[in-house]
Design an enzyme around this catalytic site. Sequence first.
Site: not given
Length: 351
Positions: A149-152
């Site tokens: 994912g993006c945050y990760t």
Amino acid sequence: MIKAGIIGATGYAGAELVRLLTGHKEVDVCWLGSRSYIDKKYASVYGNMFQIVEGTCFDDNLEALVNEADVVFTATPQGFLASLLKEEYLQKAKFIDLSADYRLKDVRVYEAWYHMEHKSPQFLKEAVYGLCEVNREQIKRARLIANPGCYTTCSILTAYPLVKEGLIDASTLIIDAKSGTSGAGRGAKAANLFCEVNENMKAYGVTTHRHTPEIEEQLGYAAGSEIKISFTPHLAPMNRGILVTEYASLVRNADGSLPSAETLRRAYEKYYADEPFIRLLDDGTCPETKWVETSNYTDIGFRIDERTGRVVMMGALDNLVKGAAGQAVQNMNLLFGRKETEGLALAPVFP
């Protein structure tokens, strides 16, 4: 040519996949799957694709799709692919899943954080976490990629070298993250209306955000032990972008001194010097989301706080590109032995 099918082609991440793959020299998009727009011309859903994409939207029939495609991208909600994936499908096509269905190895952790039963846990062991800069060789041999994912992606890449080299105490890691509103998807939600988001900033998912165990798991591998972090996301009034600011205590040298900025920079360079999509910024320069917009780059900077004995690590990326579709294309290139940067060598847009 690689024949690619996309399920969820009319969501934001799916649309970004379409945009990137239309510029890929070795890909033919053979399936634009969208349950909401079956039989509608794709360009009628996304007018920016007028006279660029002539195709019509199909349904999400995986059984038919795997007979046509070499690779299937699923830009779908959690639980979709897990409920449908079969061994026979994996024998016919490679899968790159943009949801969280196969990112976490422990099914109990997935079910606890996502509040749903995992329908195909038998594939968790073989799924490869598709963070190219960390798992490149495993990705090349995979059938099933769990696209991060993006945050990760931003959180892990920003801290990874310092965790891996033991330069920070990973148990002290605090991540403060901001995301543009496209990270919430294209569905109509009152909290994402213009009047709710514009001129506003808010935290959400405090202590409960579902990307927390994903970051902990991957950085735990780097640390060589389980870690727990504090992760707080915020919704920012912008279309695209992720900005993370991370804080951790530095591990002091034997003489009690702090590691130098040069030591930290050498750690970053050890892992990222040859990475095409990571830009380690000059000393004193802080990343900005505008500098990576519409690109597959991750910009990273850091500053040592001598007063507190901590380091401040900063990272920025485009949540729809390196945080989703661009990373998926990067994974596809590795899977099929293509040049890793093909279709992704795009300069960021500014302003």
